[in-house]
Design a protein around this motif. Structure first.
Motif, PDB file in Angstrom:
ATOM      1  N   LEU A 347      -2.830  -2.666 -10.741  1.00 48.94           N
ATOM      2  CA  LEU A 347      -3.083  -3.057 -12.175  1.00 48.94           C
ATOM      3  C   LEU A 347      -2.879  -1.752 -13.240  1.00 48.94           C
ATOM      4  O   LEU A 347      -2.680  -1.948 -14.462  1.00 48.94           O
ATOM      5  CB  LEU A 347      -4.538  -3.295 -12.558  1.00 48.94           C
ATOM      6  CG  LEU A 347      -5.008  -4.572 -11.934  1.00 48.94           C
ATOM      7  CD1 LEU A 347      -6.710  -4.668 -12.177  1.00 48.94           C
ATOM      8  CD2 LEU A 347      -4.389  -5.789 -12.529  1.00 48.94           C
ATOM      9  N   GLY A 348      -2.120  -0.644 -12.512  1.00 49.16           N
ATOM     10  CA  GLY A 348      -1.452   0.334 -13.352  1.00 49.16           C
ATOM     11  C   GLY A 348      -2.645   1.237 -13.914  1.00 49.16           C
ATOM     12  O   GLY A 348      -2.318   1.912 -14.860  1.00 49.16           O
ATOM     13  N   LEU A 349      -3.996   1.168 -13.539  1.00 49.39           N
ATOM     14  CA  LEU A 349      -5.181   1.919 -14.076  1.00 49.39           C
ATOM     15  C   LEU A 349      -4.826   3.416 -13.428  1.00 49.39           C
ATOM     16  O   LEU A 349      -5.703   4.160 -14.092  1.00 49.39           O
ATOM     17  CB  LEU A 349      -6.330   1.331 -13.658  1.00 49.39           C
ATOM     18  CG  LEU A 349      -6.489  -0.096 -14.417  1.00 49.39           C
ATOM     19  CD1 LEU A 349      -7.861  -0.718 -13.836  1.00 49.39           C
ATOM     20  CD2 LEU A 349      -6.432   0.130 -15.764  1.00 49.39           C
ATOM     21  N   GLU A 350      -4.252   3.517 -12.423  1.00 49.57           N
ATOM     22  CA  GLU A 350      -4.050   4.745 -11.860  1.00 49.57           C
ATOM     23  C   GLU A 350      -2.451   4.939 -11.767  1.00 49.57           C
ATOM     24  O   GLU A 350      -1.764   3.839 -11.418  1.00 49.57           O
ATOM     25  CB  GLU A 350      -4.527   5.309 -10.609  1.00 49.57           C
ATOM     26  CG  GLU A 350      -6.152   5.520 -10.775  1.00 49.57           C
ATOM     27  CD  GLU A 350      -6.812   6.002  -9.484  1.00 49.57           C
ATOM     28  OE1 GLU A 350      -6.158   6.032  -8.520  1.00 49.57           O
ATOM     29  OE2 GLU A 350      -7.992   6.042  -9.443  1.00 49.57           O
ATOM     30  N   GLU A 351      -1.841   6.196 -11.932  1.00 49.04           N
ATOM     31  CA  GLU A 351      -0.552   6.442 -11.657  1.00 49.04           C
ATOM     32  C   GLU A 351      -0.098   6.337 -10.284  1.00 49.04           C
ATOM     33  O   GLU A 351      -0.803   6.620  -9.293  1.00 49.04           O
ATOM     34  CB  GLU A 351      -0.023   7.783 -12.193  1.00 49.04           C
ATOM     35  CG  GLU A 351      -0.344   7.975 -13.729  1.00 49.04           C
ATOM     36  CD  GLU A 351       0.173   9.193 -14.342  1.00 49.04           C
ATOM     37  OE1 GLU A 351       0.408  10.089 -13.436  1.00 49.04           O
ATOM     38  OE2 GLU A 351       0.016   9.396 -15.501  1.00 49.04           O
ATOM     39  N   GLY A 352       1.190   5.896 -10.181  1.00 47.36           N
ATOM     40  CA  GLY A 352       1.833   5.867  -8.630  1.00 47.36           C
ATOM     41  C   GLY A 352       2.424   4.562  -8.330  1.00 47.36           C
ATOM     42  O   GLY A 352       3.138   4.543  -7.254  1.00 47.36           O
ATOM     43  N   GLY A 353       2.338   3.615  -9.018  1.00 54.11           N
ATOM     44  CA  GLY A 353       2.816   2.280  -8.874  1.00 54.11           C
ATOM     45  C   GLY A 353       1.803   1.466  -7.868  1.00 54.11           C
ATOM     46  O   GLY A 353       1.147   2.117  -7.086  1.00 54.11           O
ATOM     47  N   ALA A 354       2.410   0.259  -7.805  1.00 52.10           N
ATOM     48  CA  ALA A 354       1.675  -0.701  -6.730  1.00 52.10           C
ATOM     49  C   ALA A 354       1.666  -0.548  -5.459  1.00 52.10           C
ATOM     50  O   ALA A 354       2.906   0.039  -4.973  1.00 52.10           O
ATOM     51  CB  ALA A 354       1.951  -2.129  -7.096  1.00 52.10           C
ATOM     52  N   LEU A 355       0.810  -0.473  -4.275  1.00 49.32           N
ATOM     53  CA  LEU A 355       0.906  -0.080  -3.242  1.00 49.32           C
ATOM     54  C   LEU A 355       0.927  -1.499  -2.232  1.00 49.32           C
ATOM     55  O   LEU A 355       0.505  -2.653  -2.686  1.00 49.32           O
ATOM     56  CB  LEU A 355      -0.440   0.484  -2.572  1.00 49.32           C
ATOM     57  CG  LEU A 355      -0.691   1.834  -3.473  1.00 49.32           C
ATOM     58  CD1 LEU A 355      -2.076   2.240  -2.968  1.00 49.32           C
ATOM     59  CD2 LEU A 355       0.213   2.921  -2.859  1.00 49.32           C
ATOM     60  N   THR A 356       1.743  -1.371  -1.288  1.00 47.08           N
ATOM     61  CA  THR A 356       1.657  -2.706  -0.356  1.00 47.08           C
ATOM     62  C   THR A 356       0.233  -2.439   0.427  1.00 47.08           C
ATOM     63  O   THR A 356      -0.330  -1.481   0.795  1.00 47.08           O
ATOM     64  CB  THR A 356       2.603  -2.400   0.817  1.00 47.08           C
ATOM     65  OG1 THR A 356       3.827  -2.623   0.309  1.00 47.08           O
ATOM     66  CG2 THR A 356       2.506  -3.491   1.795  1.00 47.08           C
ATOM     67  N   TRP A 357      -0.594  -3.705   0.763  1.00 49.32           N
ATOM     68  CA  TRP A 357      -1.934  -3.777   1.201  1.00 49.32           C
ATOM     69  C   TRP A 357      -1.783  -3.484   2.778  1.00 49.32           C
ATOM     70  O   TRP A 357      -0.920  -4.180   3.476  1.00 49.32           O
ATOM     71  CB  TRP A 357      -2.361  -5.106   0.659  1.00 49.32           C
ATOM     72  CG  TRP A 357      -3.803  -5.265   1.597  1.00 49.32           C
ATOM     73  CD1 TRP A 357      -4.172  -6.217   2.604  1.00 49.32           C
ATOM     74  CD2 TRP A 357      -5.092  -4.423   1.598  1.00 49.32           C
ATOM     75  NE1 TRP A 357      -5.409  -6.041   3.312  1.00 49.32           N
ATOM     76  CE2 TRP A 357      -5.985  -5.072   2.428  1.00 49.32           C
ATOM     77  CE3 TRP A 357      -5.274  -3.450   0.863  1.00 49.32           C
ATOM     78  CZ2 TRP A 357      -7.306  -4.423   2.675  1.00 49.32           C
ATOM     79  CZ3 TRP A 357      -6.545  -2.655   1.078  1.00 49.32           C
ATOM     80  CH2 TRP A 357      -7.550  -3.331   1.999  1.00 49.32           C
ATOM     81  N   ASP A 358      -2.284  -2.467   3.130  1.00 48.64           N
ATOM     82  CA  ASP A 358      -2.601  -2.161   4.340  1.00 48.64           C
ATOM     83  C   ASP A 358      -3.924  -2.558   4.928  1.00 48.64           C
ATOM     84  O   ASP A 358      -4.884  -1.931   4.874  1.00 48.64           O
ATOM     85  CB  ASP A 358      -2.344  -0.542   4.819  1.00 48.64           C
ATOM     86  CG  ASP A 358      -2.235  -0.143   6.239  1.00 48.64           C
ATOM     87  OD1 ASP A 358      -2.262  -1.082   6.886  1.00 48.64           O
ATOM     88  OD2 ASP A 358      -2.376   1.052   6.422  1.00 48.64           O
ATOM     89  N   PRO A 359      -3.973  -3.863   5.636  1.00 44.51           N
ATOM     90  CA  PRO A 359      -5.144  -4.261   5.965  1.00 44.51           C
ATOM     91  C   PRO A 359      -6.010  -3.289   6.941  1.00 44.51           C
ATOM     92  O   PRO A 359      -5.669  -2.779   7.679  1.00 44.51           O
ATOM     93  CB  PRO A 359      -4.987  -5.383   6.897  1.00 44.51           C
ATOM     94  CG  PRO A 359      -3.373  -5.801   6.584  1.00 44.51           C
ATOM     95  CD  PRO A 359      -2.774  -4.494   6.325  1.00 44.51           C
ATOM     96  N   ASP A 360      -7.341  -3.215   6.404  1.00 44.27           N
ATOM     97  CA  ASP A 360      -8.406  -2.451   7.353  1.00 44.27           C
ATOM     98  C   ASP A 360      -9.494  -3.590   7.500  1.00 44.27           C
ATOM     99  O   ASP A 360      -9.253  -4.602   7.586  1.00 44.27           O
ATOM    100  CB  ASP A 360      -9.000  -1.464   6.463  1.00 44.27           C
ATOM    101  CG  ASP A 360      -9.806  -1.760   4.986  1.00 44.27           C
ATOM    102  OD1 ASP A 360      -9.898  -3.255   4.901  1.00 44.27           O
ATOM    103  OD2 ASP A 360     -10.070  -0.883   4.202  1.00 44.27           O
TER     104      ASP A 360
END
Length: 544
Positions: A347-360
């Motif tokens: 959602l861009g609430l922290e810097e760095g851009g969207a991440l690919t989800w790494d399933p845990d």
């Protein structure tokens, strides 16, 4: 394996590199060391909390609590350097050894662990059925009226002890101080609030719980005070303290404090009470120990202003000591820090851009092709005994008046799929629960919840519909204020504020689930982006 019984045996070891530590202001549960500016939990109490937590939530231990023991080993410390820590009570789940007691430490381990393979015991622990986290509302009544139901860990326990110590000081020294607890969704802010309220209630101290959420407060009144009016009266709103006696309470617990507003006044406020006094100042004045629990990323309405800086500045203006505790570990969203980070980066609430989800192995995440696919998947989870809800951005008109006997109008329409919003108001309609109980009454599943009914609550599975107010275009999010039907957005609300509040809204909705989240976007390009970010093997909501 245990050397005497032959049964599985487990020892939790908390290793510390500390060379010295001493109790904090003669409180044996907290201690101070040179490398930390704030008090930390006594290692005895820390490891005891871990043992208690495992017994509560792992099936291999819940039926055999005697199988676990806990020790803290300070392998760089002398007895002289940590002598004050021994003031904390020790038992099988909380023991302390310094380097000078290495021999005793080894003897203790040998008394619990036989010199043979522990593989079977390890397998049994790993396979132990994990009980779901105790959902807040399910144990609120026992928490407030009877006993401690939640196990508080690490920073949660520090926050609790910080408040209780402030209460003791305020009562003996006739002064006041402020405590602020910050943390993201699921870090246990409301758990701490209820633990405090229960303990203060049992001690006979004057304490109240207040929020800015009608749903949260009404639900607490119903659940915690179902048989006792005096318990219902413990739960108030932030605007309940306009005429409160100065320092009339021992403690005022302000939960969801990010919802504090500029003023308590509204169109119904009597003329003699229209002082223009800030709501934050009213709350600070109402008790000897005002406590604020907040998450600054959950501000979703214009005029909400409960931030750490605001509280810190207001306390300083009154020359009040302000203690701050930050919660790091989170227990909603399966305790998955990775998922919470994925949401705020998405959602861009922290810097760095969207991440690919790494399933845990802690949190399930998938993207639905249609709202019907999402609903069918959630219905399957409900048939397995899990709780589930659907929620959406405020992008559809909400019918608020119904004729007697009329079923809820299906306001949320997406293609040929149509469902009603949750009930507007305090009375159930045609089998659907009132707004305040949508998140906790099983009959709430048939309606789509909005952020105002979902905020502060949790359920096992969460289905989130991202509406046309938040669209992915090219390489970024675009907010469309014209797509929002939320009446709180006025012409005077700036585009910047609308953008921030819409993103915060989806952050709240996306962090309600404790086991998994299913996302659907009404926009094809946004949906494609979400599917790209969520691993292909996990991105369709197929039966688990």
């Amino acid at each position: 394996m245990h050397p005497t019984t032959g049964e599985p045996s487990y020892v939790v070891v908390e290793l510390k590199q500390w060379s010295n530590a001493e109790p904090d202001e003669d409180d044996p549960l907290l201690c101070r060391i040179d490398s930390y500016s704030r008090p930390v939990l006594n290692p005895i109490e820390q490891v005891r909390g871990y043992c208690d937590y495992l017994v509560h939530f792992n099936g291999a231990l819940s039926s055999h609590p005697e199988r676990i023991a806990g020790v803290a080993y300070l392998h760089n410390a002398t007895e002289f350097g940590i002598s004050g820590l021994y003031d904390a009570e020790q038992n099988e789940r909380g023991m302390l050894f310094s380097e000078e007691r290495r021999g005793r430490f080894l003897a203790f381990l040998k008394s619990r662990l036989a010199p043979k393979s522990g593989a079977l015991a390890a397998d049994e622990l790993a396979a132990g059925k994990i009980a779901p986290s105790k959902q807040l509302m399910a144990v609120a009544a026992q928490e407030v009226r009877e006993r401690e139901e939640f196990v508080l860990l690490d920073e949660q326990r520090i926050a609790y002890e910080t408040v209780m110590r402030a209460v003791r000081r305020a009562s003996t020294a006739d002064h006041k101080e402020v405590v602020v607890v910050t943390g993201g969704p699921g870090t246990g802010k409301s758990v701490i609030a209820l633990s405090l309220l229960g303990e203060l209630y049992r001690q006979g101290r004057s304490a109240l719980h207040a929020t800015g959420s009608a749903s949260f407060t009404k639900t607490m009144r119903k659940v915690a005070g179902s048989r006792k009016r005096e318990v219902q009266d413990l739960f108030k709103y932030f605007n309940s303290f306009m005429t409160a006696e100065r320092n009339g309470l021992d403690v005022l617990i302000c939960d969801e404090a990010h919802r504090i507003r500029r003023t308590s006044e509204n169109r119904y406020t009597r003329a003699e009470h229209r002082t223009g006094k800030p709501q934050l100042e009213e709350l600070l004045d109402a008790a000897r120990v005002p406590v604020f629990l907040l998450d600054e990323h959950q501000v979703v309405r214009p005029g909400e202003m409960g931030s750490l800086k605001e509280i810190r500045d207001a306390a300083a203006a009154k020359n009040l000591a302000c203690h701050e505790v930050s919660l790091d570990s989170q227990f909603r969203c399966g305790g998955s820090d990775a998922y919470l980070r994925w949401v705020v980066r998405l959602l861009g609430l922290e810097e760095g851009g969207a991440l690919t989800w790494d399933p845990d192995d802690r949190m399930r995440l998938c993207v639905a092709e249609s709202p019907q696919e999402m609903e069918d998947f959630l219905q399957e989870r409900r048939s397995e005994g899990y709780s589930a809800r659907m929620s959406a951005g405020y992008c559809w008109k909400w019918t608020t008046k119904y004729a007697p006997g009329q079923s809820l109008p299906t306001d949320v329409v997406i293609g040929d799929w149509a469902r009603p919003w949750n009930v507007y108001g305090e009375r159930g309609v045609a089998g659907a629960p009132p707004a305040a109980l949508w998140a906790t009454d099983p009959a709430g599943f048939g309606q789509v919840g909005c952020v105002y009914t979902a905020q502060g609550f949790e359920y096992d599975w969460s289905g989130v519909i991202i509406g046309p107010d938040l669209l992915w275009r090219g390489d970024r999010w675009v907010t469309d204020r014209t797509a929002s039907k939320d009446p709180v957005f006025k012409k005077s609300t700036s585009d910047e504020d609308v953008d921030r509040l819409i993103r915060n809204t989806y952050k709240v909705l996306l962090t309600r689930g404790m086991i998994g989240t299913v996302i659907y976007s009404t926009d094809a390009e946004t949906r494609a982006k979400l599917q790209e970010l969520v691993a292909p093997s996990a991105n369709r909501p197929v039966p688990a």
